[in-house]
Write an enzyme that holds these catalytic residues in place. Structure first.
Site, PDB file in Angstrom:
ATOM      1  N   GLY B 143      -5.636  -0.364  -5.362  1.00  0.00           N
ATOM      2  CA  GLY B 143      -4.632  -0.568  -4.511  1.00  0.00           C
ATOM      3  C   GLY B 143      -3.904  -1.986  -4.648  1.00  0.00           C
ATOM      4  N   CYS B 144      -2.717  -2.133  -4.105  1.00  0.00           N
ATOM      5  CA  CYS B 144      -2.055  -3.716  -4.684  1.00  0.00           C
ATOM      6  C   CYS B 144      -2.811  -4.725  -3.835  1.00  0.00           C
ATOM      7  CB  CYS B 144      -0.471  -3.456  -4.364  1.00  0.00           C
ATOM      8  SG  CYS B 144      -0.213  -2.823  -2.502  1.00  0.00           S
ATOM      9  N   PHE B 145      -2.941  -4.537  -2.586  1.00  0.00           N
ATOM     10  CA  PHE B 145      -3.492  -5.599  -1.668  1.00  0.00           C
ATOM     11  C   PHE B 145      -4.887  -5.784  -2.448  1.00  0.00           C
ATOM     12  CE2 PHE B 145      -0.750  -4.373   1.901  1.00  0.00           C
ATOM     13  CZ  PHE B 145       0.091  -5.581   1.917  1.00  0.00           C
ATOM     14  N   PRO B 146      -5.837  -4.876  -2.518  1.00  0.00           N
ATOM     15  CA  PRO B 146      -7.250  -5.137  -3.087  1.00  0.00           C
ATOM     16  C   PRO B 146      -7.062  -5.845  -4.634  1.00  0.00           C
ATOM     17  CG  PRO B 146      -7.041  -3.019  -2.094  1.00  0.00           C
ATOM     18  CD  PRO B 146      -5.567  -3.360  -2.339  1.00  0.00           C
ATOM     19  N   THR B 147      -6.274  -5.612  -5.390  1.00  0.00           N
ATOM     20  CA  THR B 147      -6.118  -6.362  -6.709  1.00  0.00           C
ATOM     21  C   THR B 147      -6.290  -7.841  -6.525  1.00  0.00           C
ATOM     22  OG1 THR B 147      -5.056  -4.432  -7.979  1.00  0.00           O
ATOM     23  CG2 THR B 147      -4.726  -6.539  -8.826  1.00  0.00           C
TER      24      THR B 147
END
Lengths: 360, 360, 360, 360
Positions: B143-147
């Site tokens: 996911g974008c936030f997790p990256t």
């Protein structure tokens, strides 16, 4: 490897030259000059160029020893160094306004300064002057507004279709450069629209010079600042001299239309105009003529060297609208400068500048 | 030539895959599927891809015959097609959330749907799982936030330096996808800041899964929408378990610090932290650790696959701040998917994704 | 008619004082001073005040003869003129930081300058100090970040519910004032997020001073710049000392909770917290506590003197999130200054500042 | 107390009517209707109206019993309810396009629907029709683009100074209303400029109707969407029929100029034009003519009912530029509707709508 130097590399056009040239397979950046940032790593000023080893240097003009020299210096500064740079044996692509005018008095009138070193230069719009650029030692890279405005209106002037063109341009704020002022202060220009130099912007006579080469067309130019970072959206309004009936083929014998009766058939005229533009630019890699019914989006060319032209509509009063979009820092400045370099050096014209825009 | 198919190519991540893959020397785009836009030229939906001949197709899953298949489909949709896609013999990189969770019950709890086809997948963060990605048939693209959040906090968890991490993220609006809704309506989200899913965003447990692998750290996550098109700016706040005295070298024996007295020397701790991060990512091409005193700018990574990490400061209360920035559509989605493809196919890992950001 | 003078009227807070006071039925603006713009009509600098006859004047401090004097001067400048202004017999509302600190050494440490005229002032946050403001001759108008942060956390500190508070604030660019600099240059801060003074912003100790009055709570503060013109969005993260079981009523006997076991019942705790806030601010006209499930929007208070507080959520780690929004130029500066004037003069507290926000 | 009803109160113009009317001393809002949000508190939909007790109601048209009824309904919907509303005895101010055209066939051509209830209405532009508005039962509130365009060009048409006017307008996104679509999706219209309905916007014939009353002037209109929330910036380009020599006084006998030779003296003509505008609007409270050299800023009228007109420049080709700015939701919609109500009810014309704009 072709060696290049960027003179004045700390501004936005300098940053774009670095960003794009870093991916050029035939070129090595030898020097990036900056008096202010001498010995500073480039990534301290251009933080997106993270990981590069480039460092600004303050070097004397006569010590520059490169094949290609980009002068990303302000107008008034370029004319002080270009003659000496040419003497080093390098070819110069000047991004300022100093060498764009064939009539030196026009330059002096609109820029308000005396030109200390007038000399012949090729106006660096490949879509008109490609052959001249190939042989040039000094290329005057076009202004950002002129690039968009000339591409949008060249076929109209070359075919003598209109007498007056009103160019209403909307530019992103990066066109004003990296230096701060009250107008470009975020709280002022966000959520705002500002017209400036309503009849007195010096890109007006530059557009006039190029479009006026082919006909007596008169250009009226007004720029606006809109809350956009990059890009120039140019809306051209002009009244067609003659609206054509269906027996005339605009794409074939367009000069003959001058004395034809006004037509009822606006749709045919529109199709003729679109075909005329498609014909004009059919071999141009960076100019895309949109299909009937499509209007250019500024964000389709963000970060790219492309120009999109479209929106061809003719209203009941015979007014034709043509719209062009470019990224002012790429096709309107550094990308076009590299396009010129590619032509001058015999590289593939699209090398390092053929990425699509960043959208959304 | 490696042949690739993009399943669901009409959204933002699809557009980015096309933009980036068009410049990949080893890859040919064989299909871009879209049920809605079957037979429509790609440039009608992605107008920046002007001049390409690509056309959307509506093809059955089992007819896809490609080496690599990107599923740019919504969560809940991917799990319905991935098993069949794997049966075609192609390797799958799934950009949805469907295969990111090692514990299927976590997925079902946070996504609110039953998983119909759970199977093993490699979590596609190369900075952790590069070796596993090389051998994978199914990669779950993060996911974008997790990256952004995992990269910013991985060294803290792996070295057991903190017990709780508060992740306050600010995302651009493109993270919400191409479909409209009231929140993403320009007059609503321009000149505004909005917190959403304050404690209930499903990227929270995804971050927890990865950071929780190495320690008992507890992650608290809150996302905000800011008026930015692209990019995620992640501010991580955590209280250091032990502030180190000068006799301890954080970069060497960091686990030993757990029982050390609180130190007076915040500056030393800061330097140790920076060195720890530089060591962790020293071989990573896409992760840049900024120097002391530098804070990441979101616009430095716009359009690029880079992550910048910086802002390391420790205040008088022992709170450490670490900041990361990525482009949510590139390193946070399509760029990372191509990075994974490059690893899976044995290409140079940076191929087609090493352009610098577009700044300004 | 109460006569007022605005000292330093050419900046944003000066402009807001003029805009708001023009509609005040009990007040006449007698002077607006500006050294730089002496004799310039106000509408040349504040073009929205079109049609007004006001003119900037450069007058000596001791010649100012008004009932109320607003000093919209930078910190460091106010302390040079406030003593003399008080001697004229007028009451002073100072919008700078010079008189906000009860401990002069804190001021000198964080502002980095020696205080040349320390004197007692009332901290002008009516929600805490209304009674003191009524009698004050010198009111120190609170900082913009502190206004939002203190209102959002006052009940937590007064009831000893948390030990540490992490305040992650997002501010509009007008908070930086009317003077230009590289950070606030449109091409830099549009489409960007920037953290600054990550642990060293001088509004941190101001928040600490006020919240620390009631408990040993420690405040950690980090501000961010977001591409918004006006407004401060404050996200407060704190870990509740004790999550309450259902036998405890937070709204009644909250201090007693300190030694209670952690509870499973997060929902009850959330309701208790919301009720606590509603009770605290129930007589405040400018503080609105949103209902459960509502989060404040920055654009709901644009141009208004209101503060909205909401977003009360507690996650599984016991972290409580509280969010406040204000307009930094109104409740965070000029509107609050007028609110203080209204209190000092015995006017209705809401006079001239009770307009709703401009949304969208 | 005058009782008013707002029919269709959940959109942006409804929200503005509520915001402004809440401060009107002579008016009480009796009903705000909404079918979709029946029984919902107004502040759930308009979160800036926090603290109000207003609730949406779904009531039948014939049950509305108010002195003034604002129909903030879409075009096509108003014509279905206005006749019945007039039968209740209330006066109606319709914010849709349904009653703006004196020639019903023009309406039907441009709106593409049959008009089911044509009737006489007064075009609600007080600067032209104040006397008629006083006596009207049905006022057709002008469109947003026409308000700005007509005010900017009225003196030119009334004095027969130009034959063609090209109106190039730039509008904020709120002009598109509260409903979402792909164009108004933040990632699409942020950092972008979009031309739309290039020759086919229905506000074109509305402008033509009003300016064509006084001369044979032909209007060519093209709107653009810019990344601004509120406001319309209108750039009018026209070629002066005759540039005046110094013996002619434009402000006295302007019709006589029609057959005069082109003049060299552009500056005199410019001054004449400015004086002509100042004379035309000298008694208008909401129209401000800027001084020579000043250009209107969109953000000077944000949230206000003012129109600023300026930028009067004439270039070497005889092209005159006139620029107007308004807030599309206030002077372009709800503010003007209240101005009309004030005139119809005999209140002071400026009541509740004389606040200055919110700048920055």
């Amino acid at each position: 490897m072709t060696e290049v130097t960027i003179v004045g590399g700390s501004g936005y056009t300098g940053g774009e030259l670095i960003r794009l040239l870093q991916k050029h397979p035939n070129v090595e950046i030898k020097n990036i000059t900056s008096r202010q940032y001498d010995k500073t790593p480039v990534n301290k000023i251009h933080p997106h160029i993270q990981g590069s080893e480039l460092v600004f240097k303050d070097i004397n003009t006569d010590k520059i020893d490169s094949d290609i020299i980009f002068t990303a210096t302000p107008h008034g500064a370029s004319m002080n160094i270009v003659p000496e740079l040419l003497e080093t044996g390098g070819k110069v692509i000047d991004l300022s306004g100093d060498y764009r005018f064939r009539d030196i008095s026009t330059y002096e009138k609109w820029y308000g300064i005396e030109h200390v070193s007038p000399m012949d230069a090729v106006y660096g719009l490949p879509e008109i002057y490609r052959e001249e650029i190939k042989k040039a030692d000094l290329v005057a890279n076009p202004g950002c507004f002129p690039t968009g405005a000339i591409l949008a209106n060249l076929p109209l002037s070359q075919n003598n279709l209109v007498d007056n063109i009103i160019i209403d341009s909307k530019t992103g704020v990066s066109g004003g450069g990296v230096n701060t002022n009250q107008v470009f202060h975020y709280p002022n220009c966000a959520d705002n629209v500002i017209a400036y130099k309503i009849i007195s912007h010096r890109h007006g006579p530059e557009i006039q010079q190029e479009l006026g080469e082919y006909s007596n067309v008169k250009v009226s130019f007004t720029p606006h600042l809109v809350p956009v970072i990059r890009g120039i959206f140019t809306t051209s309004h002009s009244f067609l001299n003659n609206l054509v009936d269906e027996n005339i083929d605009y794409t074939k014998d367009i000069d003959a239309t001058k004395n034809i009766d006004y037509s009822k058939n606006i749709d045919d005229a529109k199709n003729d105009i679109i075909n005329l533009y498609k014909k004009q630019y059919k071999n141009e890699q960076f100019v895309k003529i949109l299909d009937d019914g499509e209007t250019p989006n500024l964000n389709s060319v963000r970060g790219s060297n492309f120009a999109h032209i479209g929106g061809f509509e003719i209203d009941e009063n015979g007014r034709l609208v043509v719209i062009s979009v470019i990224d002012n820092l790429v096709k309107g400045a550094s990308g076009q400068a590299i396009q010129n370099m590619n032509i001058m050096c015999g590289f593939k014209e699209k090398t390092a500048i053929d990425s699509y825009g960043i959208r959304p």
